[in-house]
Enzyme design. Structure first.
Site, PDB file in Angstrom:
ATOM      1  N   LYS A 139      39.534  33.793  37.604  1.00 58.47           N
ATOM      2  CA  LYS A 139      38.441  34.960  38.108  1.00 58.47           C
ATOM      3  C   LYS A 139      37.223  34.098  38.805  1.00 58.47           C
ATOM      4  O   LYS A 139      37.102  33.019  38.544  1.00 58.47           O
ATOM      5  CB  LYS A 139      38.135  35.702  37.012  1.00 58.47           C
ATOM      6  CG  LYS A 139      38.763  36.406  36.421  1.00 58.47           C
ATOM      7  CD  LYS A 139      38.207  37.310  35.280  1.00 58.47           C
ATOM      8  CE  LYS A 139      39.076  38.276  34.582  1.00 58.47           C
ATOM      9  NZ  LYS A 139      39.446  39.444  35.224  1.00 58.47           N
ATOM     10  N   ARG A 146      48.441  43.137  29.923  1.00 61.82           N
ATOM     11  CA  ARG A 146      49.741  43.995  29.739  1.00 61.82           C
ATOM     12  C   ARG A 146      51.004  43.039  29.129  1.00 61.82           C
ATOM     13  O   ARG A 146      51.782  43.680  28.284  1.00 61.82           O
ATOM     14  CB  ARG A 146      50.356  44.584  31.350  1.00 61.82           C
ATOM     15  CG  ARG A 146      50.565  43.495  32.093  1.00 61.82           C
ATOM     16  CD  ARG A 146      50.602  44.201  33.456  1.00 61.82           C
ATOM     17  NE  ARG A 146      49.279  44.373  34.163  1.00 61.82           N
ATOM     18  CZ  ARG A 146      48.699  44.675  35.195  1.00 61.82           C
ATOM     19  NH1 ARG A 146      49.927  45.030  35.952  1.00 61.82           N
ATOM     20  NH2 ARG A 146      47.661  44.935  35.721  1.00 61.82           N
TER      21      ARG A 146
END
Ligand code: BES
Ligand code: MN
Ligand code: ZN
Length: 486
Positions: free
Chosen positions: A267, A341
């Site tokens: 990020k 996920r």
């Protein structure tokens, strides 16, 4: 780990001179109405004069602090605007009480009384929880706090049941907020598990902790793939609340990424700065389990959280790697920042083993959900209309906003893999909240399941008039309300 001393929240029949402040609600009707106007004729006259001079706003959540008011024994009178009486519901009540509480918390206060008048049960509960949360900020590691927890909050004209409910739920929100606000060097999988053990012991929950060895034995390859780049070993927690009813439990599942650097799909600094918040789902589950146990709810509930840190190192999982999840499905990694996920995939499979009546997962899963719904609404995705409407009703009753996103089949096509069963990303950014949910759906079988994406509401980047920036404790009130109605 630091922990604030628990605040006292109680119930009283009269305003007393010994309180530091009295907080009263006033509705923006013509003429103004509500408990602020029922204190004494002297006080009413004083407030009406102020209002005529334009010095008293009664818009929702507006706080006016007054000193030495005629007819009021407490040295400070805080009038909080309730807006239009017909629009005053749970969310307004929470925000009004929290705004007054936050404004008083600029200084240390021993004792504050609140008088919001006779309210419906749910509204009264929201107000009490708000009064507890407004005076707690994110500056828990500062020597001199800018928001000082009020030591004792006393509510006038509330009933015993509502007070007990709101005190436990408010306390659980404070727990979730504290966990979210703790930085990732202090709160990591092992220390989260240690704190969960303290909570479980205190409220009588059964706790099972899976360490790295057990996770390997259980073939949780998807969760372990994310964890492998970090020097902090992962954990999976199972919290069981048996309840009184003999029936299958509801399962609550939480994403607990204690820090999300993005992994090799790193990020940028700006997005990484607040990624200690990525365990908010896990904090919500632990906090909700605490409230359920303290309130001795009838229905059985099992809480499961997957705790990992998503980091960069020579051991990190790579793009193109293929992981094998606990349920046997293989997953191609297209982006290591779509890690939530992968963690949930295995935790959902473990949840199935508890033979639950339904599963609700909570996760700060996608930025796309924040783009779709903003920062105050959680996204809801499901394979079951009944569980969906139960949750929507509970959220409505608790005054929290959730909104459904469609689970159309074509989104599912996007998470089919090239060389493996699945890939951990859609074909592009569009509909990112839904492709993430479609991925999760592969791990719940036929079980009724609702996924709640709390990436927006779980964490405020900047302070609000009613609550400091940082963790929010969102969805706990809704979940407790839901479980009580099962
Ligand atoms: N933890 C983030 C999602 C997030 C974003 C939470 C903003 C809170 C605030 C999640 O792990 C993530 O990085 N998701 C990616 C998925 C993408 C790579 C498919 C995203 O949303 O960009
Ligand atoms: Mn991520
Ligand atoms: Zn994440």
């Amino acid at each position: 780990m630091l922990k604030d001393k628990t605040m006292i929240v109680d119930q009283e029949t009269n305003a007393t001179a010994s309180s530091d402040a009295l907080v009263v609600l006033a509705y923006d009707s013509t003429p103004p109405s509500g408990p602020a106007l029922n204190l004494s004729s002297q006080t009413t006259q004083y407030l009406l004069d102020l209002q005529t001079r334009g010095e008293l706003s009664l818009k929702t959540g507006k706080v006016t602090t007054l000193y030495s008011v005629p007819g009021v024994t407490s040295p400070i009178l805080v009038v909080v605007g309730g807006g239009k009486p017909e629009k005053f519901g749970c969310s307004e009540a929470y925000r009004c009480a929290a705004a007054a509480s936050k404004s008083l918390a600029a200084k240390k206060r021993n004792r504050v009384q609140f008088q919001f008048g006779d309210l419906q049960s749910d509204v009264s509960r929201a107000a009490i929880a708000g009064s507890m949360n407004g005076c707690h900020g994110q500056d828990i590691l500062k020597a001199d706090r800018s928001i000082n927890p009020i030591e004792r909050i006393s509510w006038l004209s509330v009933n015993e049941n509502d007070l007990r409910w709101a005190t436990e739920v408010g306390q659980s929100m404070l727990l979730a907020r504290e966990l979210v606000n703790l930085p990732a060097n202090l709160l990591y999988p092992e220390s989260f598990a240690a704190r969960a053990a303290v909570v479980a012991k205190d409220c009588g929950l059964e706790l099972e902790v899976w360490d790295e060895m057990r996770l390997r034995k259980e073939r949780c390859g998807s969760l372990l793939g994310v964890a492998q780049g970090s020097s902090k070993p992962p954990r999976l927690l199972i919290l069981r609340y048996p309840g009184k009813k003999k029936c299958p439990p509801l399962a609550l599942v939480g994403k607990g990424v204690t820090f999300d650097s993005g992994g090799l799909s790193l990020k940028p600094s700006d997005s990484m700065l607040t990624m200690k918040c990525d365990m908010a789902g896990a904090a919500t589950v632990l906090a909700t389990m605490q409230a359920i146990a303290k309130l001795q709810v009838d229905s059985p509930v099992v809480g499961l959280v997957g705790l990992v840190e998503n980091m960069v190192s020579g051991n990190s999982f790579r793009l193109g790697d293929v992981l094998t999840a606990r349920n046997g499905k293989t997953i191609e990694i297209h982006n290591t920042d779509a890690e939530g996920r992968l963690v949930l995939a295995d935790v959902l499979d473990v949840a199935l083993q508890e033979n639950p009546s339904g599963i609700i997962d909570l996760a700060t899963l996608t930025g796309a959900c924040v783009v779709a719904l903003g920062t105050d609404i959680s996204g809801l995705m499901t394979n079951n209309a009944q569980l969906q409407s139960q949750l929507q009703q509970a959220a409505q009753q608790a005054g929290e906003e959730v909104w459904p996103l469609p689970m159309s089949e074509h989104f599912g096509e996007q998470v089919k893999g090239k060389i493996a069963d699945l890939k951990n990303m859609g074909d592009g950014r569009w509909g990112g909240a839904i492709t993430a949910a479609k991925f999760l759906e592969e791990f719940v079988g036929e079980r009724p399941w609702v996924h709640i994406d709390i990436a927006g509401p779980a964490f405020y980047d900047s302070p609000k008039p009613f609550q400091d920036a940082g963790g929010t404790g969102c969805m706990i009130r809704s979940l407790v309300t839901l479980v009580e109605k099962l």
